[in-house]
Scaffold this motif. Sequence first.
Motif: not given
Length: 250
Positions: A36, A40, A53, A56
């Motif tokens: 990762l 991201q 997303q 997060r």
Amino acid sequence: MAYQTFQQEYMQMPAITRAYTTSCVLTTLAVQLEILTPFQLYFNPELIFKQFQIWRLLTNFMFFGNIGFNFFFNMIFTYRYCRMLEEGSFRGRTADFLLMFIFGGSIMTAIVASGLVVNQVFLGQAFTIMLVYVWSRRNPYVRMNFFGLLNFQAPYLPWVLLGFSLLLGNSIMVDLMGIAVGHFYFYLEDVFPLQPGGFRMLKTPAFLKWLCNPVHEDPAYNPLPEDRPGGFDWGGEGERLGAQDEPRGD
């Protein structure tokens, strides 16, 4: 033998502490191994709410930077104070402890999303300071020692850590946010309910209690006492990282 000892110690960690610290370590290792990237994981309201997303909202609390002094320092404090809270004032109240996680994380997310604190995209350190603050206020008479240089009572620990961050050249906004959120939680849970006409404003939902249904404890389970300040023997005798117990007078 060493592996079995580590496995036994790991499995004896309380559930929330084990889940959170494991997530932090695995996330950092994934970045270190280039599985990762921090891009991201960081907090970005536009990516969260417009591109959904959602992960997060969690991952920004799990990454403490590349493996190094700062990472180990934060993880030691996170593990120690998270565990002492869960085995101390939250013992047998896993659902309430999880609610504190949700409450603290939500308030910090709202603060950053509103722009009150800018340029903060990883909130793990602020979350650790929140845990330290709550523990320190619930253990006000514990005497502590920091690096063998400072002696003080537990409630001053968050401010000592803030000063230490300042000496290292780090932004103190993260520490201040953690202290503010920790104080807000402490006031709602430990101060306001004791005032005339006060009551508990944070009530744990039934589904959290169902989710965190306590299990029978292992007879060999050896919890850390909550009045034992966090710390770590670093390198050898006499070298200490963080806060340690100081002998109490008679």
